[in-house]
Motif scaffolding. Structure first.
Motif, PDB file in Angstrom:
ATOM      1  N   ALA A   1     126.975  33.609  -3.877  1.00 50.72           N
ATOM      2  CA  ALA A   1     127.088  32.413  -4.683  1.00 50.72           C
ATOM      3  C   ALA A   1     127.804  31.453  -4.517  1.00 50.72           C
ATOM      4  N   THR A   2     127.583  30.313  -5.447  1.00 53.93           N
ATOM      5  CA  THR A   2     128.522  29.668  -4.815  1.00 53.93           C
ATOM      6  C   THR A   2     130.214  29.439  -5.762  1.00 53.93           C
ATOM      7  N   VAL A   3     130.963  29.883  -5.188  1.00 54.59           N
ATOM      8  CA  VAL A   3     131.868  29.913  -6.674  1.00 54.59           C
ATOM      9  C   VAL A   3     132.693  28.883  -7.019  1.00 54.59           C
TER      10      VAL A   3
ATOM     11  N   GLU B   1     119.476  28.156 -16.367  1.00 52.43           N
ATOM     12  CA  GLU B   1     118.605  27.950 -14.739  1.00 52.43           C
ATOM     13  C   GLU B   1     118.718  28.478 -13.176  1.00 52.43           C
ATOM     14  N   GLY B   2     118.751  29.496 -13.674  1.00 50.96           N
ATOM     15  CA  GLY B   2     118.916  30.698 -13.077  1.00 50.96           C
ATOM     16  C   GLY B   2     120.057  31.389 -12.159  1.00 50.96           C
ATOM     17  N   GLY B   3     120.613  30.542 -12.561  1.00 51.00           N
ATOM     18  CA  GLY B   3     122.724  31.246 -11.500  1.00 51.00           C
ATOM     19  C   GLY B   3     122.496  30.505 -10.767  1.00 51.00           C
ATOM     20  N   GLY B   4     122.557  31.265  -9.321  1.00 55.13           N
ATOM     21  CA  GLY B   4     123.419  30.884  -7.995  1.00 55.13           C
ATOM     22  C   GLY B   4     124.814  29.956  -8.092  1.00 55.13           C
ATOM     23  N   VAL B   5     125.582  30.244  -8.884  1.00 49.32           N
ATOM     24  CA  VAL B   5     126.377  29.753  -8.903  1.00 49.32           C
ATOM     25  C   VAL B   5     127.344  30.184  -9.948  1.00 49.32           C
ATOM     26  N   HIS B   6     128.452  30.301  -9.885  1.00 52.73           N
ATOM     27  CA  HIS B   6     129.669  31.463 -10.663  1.00 52.73           C
ATOM     28  C   HIS B   6     131.346  30.693 -10.877  1.00 52.73           C
TER      29      HIS B   6
ATOM     30  N   ASP C   1     134.257  28.154  -3.119  1.00 53.77           N
ATOM     31  CA  ASP C   1     133.189  27.160  -2.262  1.00 53.77           C
ATOM     32  C   ASP C   1     133.514  25.743  -2.438  1.00 53.77           C
ATOM     33  N   VAL C   2     134.095  25.725  -4.144  1.00 49.42           N
ATOM     34  CA  VAL C   2     134.574  24.175  -4.192  1.00 49.42           C
ATOM     35  C   VAL C   2     135.665  24.830  -5.603  1.00 49.42           C
ATOM     36  N   LEU C   3     136.437  23.336  -5.984  1.00 49.14           N
ATOM     37  CA  LEU C   3     137.682  23.416  -6.514  1.00 49.14           C
ATOM     38  C   LEU C   3     137.568  22.209  -7.511  1.00 49.14           C
TER      39      LEU C   3
END
Length: 423
Positions: A238-240, A266-271, A313-315
């Motif tokens: 996942a993209t955290v 939308e199906g996740g992939g992001v946390h 991954d992203v702040l």
């Protein structure tokens, strides 16, 4: 600045001088203003100043008194060569204008009734509280010493912009008291240039206003990133997305909850991880209770903090759309140091947007817009080279502008200047 030695008083203006630092927040708080106050005081002590701090009981960002200091009325302790004088005050678990006023009043009254009992050569006030500003002003006037104020938050603007219940009615009084303190100061430091015009508008001579940015106060991450993610239980693929810090009203963290809700649909992939503490923590947990890709977790220990930031991954930094010129999030300095891209969901005309844009380390999206925030995250996840390029600019910006040495030198130069040429 070199340490003192025999006969070098001309080179070291602090040798043998007494400095009082007034800051409601201080170590062991490791978020917000506390780390900056502590590092300034410790630096002054290291270069030979008899350094004292007047502060409160540690309580931020949880807005609960630290367990080691509960049921204690006054504390005097020595920390890293600094004499710390703590005074008890109320700590509101929920923020309203009335509760904030009580907090400020108890800081002011107890600090005034139990002064430190020294005669400082200069007083430095960190001003995220009006009470601290008034106590610093009083201590400097009684000692006939210059008063230097570093504005971390503009309190009148905060009352208007933060969304605190009843804040609009309190803004006029806060602005009046703030102006009184700043006009009486020998020098005023502001942590971002977006504060300059509001401070001048309070009647402060522009020649007395100096920009003294905060600096990175956390060490670089050293642990294996994949290992940290595994220990935290974050999904490997996942993209955290991480927000770390205070969970208060002005942060407007509902936008992150709703962005996570969109990602779920939308199906996740992001946390999405919201890490920290504050007056809105329970409310945010309840609001996002049905969102599977949202995690609300308590703050980690200071030594773990840079490792956790670097593992994301992203702040993300968020603010309510009404927040423009009242504050600059202290978390930004730590974010830039990690080498991770930043997404700022903030007002386009505010100081936070300007800082992120100038750093080149992130992107700005409209405040309180969960769709724009999620889209920005997904675009970075899909464009690895762009994300890496943005992230790489953060440490370079830190080295050029936000190093600890540069930050401490700016503040100590401001103090030394007022002692040499008091207003």
């Amino acid at each position: 600045m070199a340490g003192p030695s025999e006969g070098d008083d001309v080179e070291n203006p602090f040798a043998g001088r007494c400095v009082l630092v007034v800051s409601t927040n201080y170590a062991p708080e490791h978020a917000g203003i506390g780390p900056y106050s502590a590092q300034i005081a410790e630096h002054l002590a290291a270069v030979g100043a008899d350094t004292h701090v007047l502060t409160g009981m540690p309580h931020y960002p949880a807005w609960r008194v630290h367990a080691d200091y509960r049921r204690r009325w006054r504390v005097r302790e020595s920390l890293a060569g600094v004499t710390v004088h703590r005074r008890r005050h109320t700590v509101p678990s929920r923020q309203t204008a009335v509760r904030r006023a009580l907090y400020e009043a108890t800081v002011l009254v107890h600090g005034a009734l139990a002064p430190v009992g020294i005669r400082p050569d200069v007083v430095l006030t960190q001003m995220p509280t009006l009470a601290g500003g008034l106590l610093g002003h009083r201590a400097a006037r009684r000692a006939g010493a210059p008063h230097v104020v570093v504005v971390q938050d503009l309190m009148g603007a905060a009352a208007r912009q933060s969304g605190i219940p009843g804040g609009g009615r309190a803004a006029a009084l806060a602005t009046a008291l703030e102006g009184r303190v700043l006009r009486g100061a020998a020098a005023v430091g502001v942590v971002h240039e977006s504060f300059v015009e509001p401070v001048v508008a309070l009647g402060v001579d522009r020649r007395r206003v100096h920009t003294v940015p905060n600096w990175v106060h956390v060490p670089a991450a050293r642990q294996d990133r994949a290992g940290v993610r595994a220990r935290l239980g974050w999904p490997a693929e996942a993209t955290v997305v991480l927000h770390a810090g205070n969970m208060g009203l002005k942060q407007g963290l509902e936008v992150l909850v709703e962005a996570a809700r969109l990602a779920d649909g939308e199906g996740g992939g992001v946390h999405v991880v919201v890490m920290g503490d504050g007056s809105q923590r329970e409310r945010l947990a309840a609001l996002g209770a049905d969102v599977s890709c949202l995690e609300i977790r308590p703050p980690v220990a200071a030594e773990e903090f840079p490792e956790v930031l670097a593992a994301a991954d992203v702040l993300v930094v968020t603010q309510r759309a009404s927040v423009t010129d009242m504050s600059l999030p202290s978390k930004l300095t730590s974010y830039f140091a990690t080498g991770r891209p930043v997404v700022a969901s903030v007002a386009a005309d505010g100081g936070t947007a300007r800082e992120v844009t100038r750093s080149g380390a992130g992107v700005v999206v409209p405040a309180e817009d969960p769709r724009a925030l999620l889209d920005a995250v997904r675009q970075l996840a899909e464009d690895g080279p762009r994300a890496a390029g943005l992230g790489a600019r953060g440490p370079r910006y830190v080295e050029e502008r936000l190093s600890r040495r540069a930050g401490l030198d700016r503040v100590t130069s401001l103090l030394a200047g007022t002692m040499s040429h008091p207003a």
